[in-house]
Design an enzyme around this catalytic site. Structure first.
Site, mmCIF file in Angstrom:
data_model
loop_
_atom_site.group_PDB
_atom_site.id
_atom_site.type_symbol
_atom_site.label_atom_id
_atom_site.label_comp_id
_atom_site.label_asym_id
_atom_site.label_seq_id
_atom_site.Cartn_x
_atom_site.Cartn_y
_atom_site.Cartn_z
ATOM 1 N N TRP A 113 30.079 -45.868 107.546
ATOM 2 C CA TRP A 113 28.672 -46.117 107.244
ATOM 3 C C TRP A 113 27.947 -44.791 107.069
ATOM 4 C CZ3 TRP A 113 26.276 -49.938 105.253
ATOM 5 C CH2 TRP A 113 24.885 -50.072 105.347
ATOM 6 N N SER A 157 22.232 -45.982 114.422
ATOM 7 C CA SER A 157 22.064 -44.739 113.663
ATOM 8 C C SER A 157 21.427 -43.660 114.530
ATOM 9 C CB SER A 157 21.196 -44.998 112.426
ATOM 10 O OG SER A 157 21.825 -45.914 111.557
ATOM 11 N N HIS A 172 25.836 -57.369 114.573
ATOM 12 C CA HIS A 172 26.892 -56.806 115.402
ATOM 13 C C HIS A 172 27.256 -57.748 116.552
ATOM 14 C CE1 HIS A 172 26.831 -52.537 113.692
ATOM 15 N NE2 HIS A 172 26.086 -53.286 112.908
#
Length: 391
Positions: A91, A60, A191
């Protein structure tokens, strides 16, 4: 309820090598960003095929400073009110930095099979006001960049990739995340590689790289090389220790994350190999079932997970399918955030919607995904496919 997960959403990829890396940092007694992070950045840039890589504390944050760097660049100079085209399914933090810098988002529908941009809708959505296309490579799957580049050819439109879910994916022998002027990655637990928390931005543009270095750490000049594309640094280290030139953040990663990242990156080829093996297996077992749609691969996906969409003619409801999977120990999630325009946070945005978001709505209402991992999932995939094929 069966509380033992037969197929969890995510699993650890760590072994003694990661724990040894952590201990190496502990022995060094340096925990804030330093040589371990720098070594990982060089290793990552070399692996991915980019000139520069900068590590931050999350994917992010990678999106945040990627967009921020374009705002402060003398070459690109995005500004408040500029139009950015985004896919309707992604997202939340794909969109938030765009909103936070006052950019105007234009949401475009996705392709139901690939889950990436609907190319026809994207082409129609491009206007004279369009300054940036934010391409999201969803669940490991690259976009069709040949077609996107044809759309923006001879136009003053930037391409940025949110590649947080698609490390290891390739398109025409290029790593996903390296096609646009900037690409972002995540190394969160679920991930492809995990550094606990972490993210990376890559670019070939030296000015953007220097801006990213400053923005990552308070907007100061301390981390900039003496010869840089932002300003002429003085030769006085005292003055340069607290010299602020950009309105930055503190997004620095820890040394432990950099050390772990080095070991994780060494495993990435093997991790992606098994994810692709598992994808081939589930596609083979589900190919004759018309009641469910699996994601169609573009280029070479790194298969973050397996999206499953109930087809239009499927008589079952999604809740019925999710109940059976959950009872059998199969962990499920929505396909990212579904159609993001259905989230209440959208009321704060300056945005428009191009056309209808039929496919995004369909995914929002009838889609879900299950996990993929770095080892042979033949038994688990056979169980899931047998269960779905029995409906």
């Amino acid at each position: 309820m069966n509380n033992k997960l037969r197929l969890p959403l995510a699993n650890s990829t760590w072994d003694d090598r990661e724990y040894d890396a952590i201990y190496r940092v502990i022995k060094s007694d340096r925990f804030t960003m330093g040589p371990e992070v720098k070594k990982f950045e060089k290793q990552f840039a070399s692996y991915i095929g980019s000139e520069f890589a900068i590590m931050v504390n999350s994917g992010s944050s990678a999106n945040l400073i990627a967009i921020s760097s374009l705002i402060y660049s003398t070459r690109y100079n995005l500004k408040k009110g500029d139009e950015v085209i985004v896919p309707a399914v992604s997202w939340a933090t794909t969109y938030y930095p765009l909103y936070q810098y006052g950019l105007r988002l234009k949401f475009v529908d996705i392709d139901l099979n690939t889950l990436n941009f609907n190319i026809e809708a994207l082409q129609e959505a491009v206007s004279e006001k369009t300054c940036l296309i934010m391409a999201v490579n969803l669940l490991g799957n690259p976009n069709d960049f040949d077609k996107i580049n044809d759309i923006i050819k001879n136009k003053d439109i930037l391409l940025v990739e949110d590649n947080c879910e698609s490390l290891g994916a390739t398109y025409c022998d290029k790593h996903a995340g390296t096609v646009g002027v900037l690409g972002t990655f995540s190394s969160f637990f679920s991930h492809h590689i995990s550094t606990m928390e972490g993210g990376i931005v890559v670019t070939d543009d030296e000015e953007l790289y220097h801006i990213l270095l400053s923005l990552r750490a308070h907007g100061w000049t301390r981390d900039l090389p003496n010869k840089n594309r932002i300003l002429i640094k003085s030769q006085d280290p005292f003055n340069e220790s607290f010299n602020f030139v950009l309105p930055g953040y503190n997004l620095r990663p820890l040394e432990i994350s950099g050390a772990i990242g080095q070991e994780q990156l060494n495993k990435l080829d093997e991790i992606v190999k098994w994810r692709r093996f598992n994808a081939k297996k589930i596609k083979e077992l589900m190919k004759d079932n018309p009641n469910f749609l699996l994601q169609k691969e573009i280029g070479n996906s790194s298969w973050f997970g397996f999206s499953i969409i109930l087809s239009e003619n499927n008589p079952l409801s999604r809740s019925e399918v999710l109940y059976e999977l959950s009872e059998s120990g199969i962990e499920c999630r929505p396909i990212v955030a579904g159609n993001f325009t259905k989230n209440k946070a959208i009321k704060y945005f300056d945005y428009s919607i191009h056309g209808e978001l039929d496919n995004a709505n369909f995914v929002h209402e009838r889609g879900f995904f299950v996990g993929n991992h770095h080892y042979d999932l033949t038994n688990e995939i056979e169980f899931v496919s047998n269960l779905l094929n029995s409906f």
